[in-house]
Scaffold this active site. Structure first.
Site, PDB file in Angstrom:
ATOM      1  N   PHE A  15       0.823  -1.210   0.000  1.00  0.00           N
ATOM      2  CA  PHE A  15       0.000   0.000   0.000  1.00  0.00           C
ATOM      3  C   PHE A  15       0.855   1.258   0.000  1.00  0.00           C
ATOM      4  O   PHE A  15       0.727   2.122  -0.876  1.00  0.00           O
ATOM      5  CB  PHE A  15      -0.922  -0.053   1.219  1.00  0.00           C
ATOM      6  CG  PHE A  15      -1.837   1.124   1.410  1.00  0.00           C
ATOM      7  CD1 PHE A  15      -2.471   1.738   0.335  1.00  0.00           C
ATOM      8  CD2 PHE A  15      -2.093   1.598   2.685  1.00  0.00           C
ATOM      9  CE1 PHE A  15      -3.325   2.814   0.528  1.00  0.00           C
ATOM     10  CE2 PHE A  15      -2.946   2.669   2.889  1.00  0.00           C
ATOM     11  CZ  PHE A  15      -3.564   3.279   1.809  1.00  0.00           C
ATOM     12  N   TYR A 135       0.913  -6.522  17.118  1.00  0.00           N
ATOM     13  CA  TYR A 135       1.452  -5.745  15.993  1.00  0.00           C
ATOM     14  C   TYR A 135       2.345  -4.616  16.506  1.00  0.00           C
ATOM     15  O   TYR A 135       3.482  -4.445  16.062  1.00  0.00           O
ATOM     16  CB  TYR A 135       0.314  -5.191  15.145  1.00  0.00           C
ATOM     17  CG  TYR A 135       0.774  -4.208  14.093  1.00  0.00           C
ATOM     18  CD1 TYR A 135       1.507  -4.639  12.988  1.00  0.00           C
ATOM     19  CD2 TYR A 135       0.500  -2.839  14.209  1.00  0.00           C
ATOM     20  CE1 TYR A 135       1.956  -3.737  12.031  1.00  0.00           C
ATOM     21  CE2 TYR A 135       0.939  -1.938  13.257  1.00  0.00           C
ATOM     22  CZ  TYR A 135       1.666  -2.382  12.169  1.00  0.00           C
ATOM     23  OH  TYR A 135       2.111  -1.490  11.230  1.00  0.00           O
ATOM     24  N   LYS A 139       6.388  -4.171  15.918  1.00  0.00           N
ATOM     25  CA  LYS A 139       6.872  -2.978  15.214  1.00  0.00           C
ATOM     26  C   LYS A 139       7.855  -2.206  16.089  1.00  0.00           C
ATOM     27  O   LYS A 139       8.870  -1.688  15.598  1.00  0.00           O
ATOM     28  CB  LYS A 139       5.697  -2.083  14.809  1.00  0.00           C
ATOM     29  CG  LYS A 139       4.884  -2.610  13.636  1.00  0.00           C
ATOM     30  CD  LYS A 139       5.687  -2.670  12.343  1.00  0.00           C
ATOM     31  CE  LYS A 139       6.028  -1.292  11.816  1.00  0.00           C
ATOM     32  NZ  LYS A 139       6.755  -1.371  10.505  1.00  0.00           N
TER      33      LYS A 139
END
Length: 301
Positions: A15, A135, A139
């Site tokens: 994306f 997540y 990260k």
């Protein structure tokens, strides 16, 4: 900008990565993209599985001046998230240390690394790091590897992007799921929409990445990229439904399968403080949320 940049973009098929490559091309900046999936115009290379010789060879041959890591895992179990967000970063940093010592390394981090904040406040780069789910934890681990390299002399920057929205939003995002359901069902099945999030258009984030890639001066180790204004997810979804012209009903329930992000309960509020990136790069978002939502719906496919 020196005019002699050679930029390597990992996650170029994603994306954000695809937008970064498109903007580099538009501005005439030499670049080479790598993606987990095969197919032109990018080369296939999976950071989590590729032999280190393959990665070393690519860096050694291309001799990049800038490396952008936009590759990430956003869904899956803890093992998949660790491979995509930690192991991949380590592999790339190891090759950079030997074969691209002088390259600027740009890591696309996430606001999920911060976790939540008191309602009405903005999170700057010194905010507490309290990720609320797998997540954000993985990260943060990847970003910490980059920051360790930076402390040891590397020219490295972590860009902590807040909620990236806009045309082409993937199914792993709230807006991507909404767009895919609109027009195919009369009832949208979504998780809780009580969360306040800072939505920033993917085109603005790509612009920030290129600004960092072409900046001549050394930059702070961490820079926030956001709109500086939180919006209630429920209002954002309602606006998308309105733009669709449908009469779809929204039903809030459990998060979708494979969801690895923070829930509205764990992280009820996030809003970026973008003072630092404005000070050093003159960057600020150009695309308002409503325009981003209009473009998101118009580009559905």
């Amino acid at each position: 900008m020196t005019g002699s940049e050679r930029v390597m973009v990992f996650g170029a098929g994603g994306f954000l990565g695809s937008r970064i490559c498109a903007l580099l091309a538009e501005r005439g900046i030499e670049h080479r993209g790598f993606s987990r999936s095969s197919g032109d115009p990018h080369r296939q290379l999976d950071l989590t599985e590729a032999h280190h010789y393959a990665l070393d060879t690519q860096l050694g041959m291309y001799k990049p001046t800038v490396i952008v890591n936009a590759a990430a895992a956003t869904q899956g179990d803890i093992a998949a998230l660790t491979r995509g967000n930690v192991v991949a970063v380590h592999a790339l940093l190891e090759s950079v240390r030997h074969y691209a010592t002088n390259a600027r390394f740009i890591q696309i981090g996430s606001a999920a690394e911060y976790g939540g904040a008191p309602r009405g406040t903005s999170q700057d780069e010194n905010a507490d790091l309290r990720p609320g789910a797998a997540y954000g934890i993985t990260k943060l681990a990847g970003s910490e590897l980059v920051l360790r390299a930076q402390r040891n002399g590397a020219d490295a920057v972590v860009l902590r992007s807040f909620n990236i929205s806009g045309p082409g939003s993937p199914a792993s995002t709230l807006l991507g799921r909404v767009v895919r359901q609109l027009g195919t069902t009369e009832t949208l099945q979504l998780g809780s929409l009580d969360a306040w999030r800072d939505y920033v258009d993917v085109r603005d984030v790509a612009d920030a990445v290129v600004a960092v890639a072409t900046a001549e001066d050394r930059l702070p180790a961490v820079l926030n990229v956001g709109s500086g204004r939180a919006a209630l997810a429920r209002d954002v979804v309602s606006r998308l439904v309105e733009l669709s012209g449908t009469s779809a009903k929204v039903v809030e329930g459990d998060a979708h399968a494979g969801h690895a992000g923070s829930s509205a309960v764990d992280v009820p509020w996030q809003q970026a403080d973008t003072t630092l990136i404005q000070k050093h790069l003159g960057w600020s978002p150009a695309i308002a949320l409503d325009q981003s939502l209009k473009d998101t719906w118009a580009s559905r496919g």
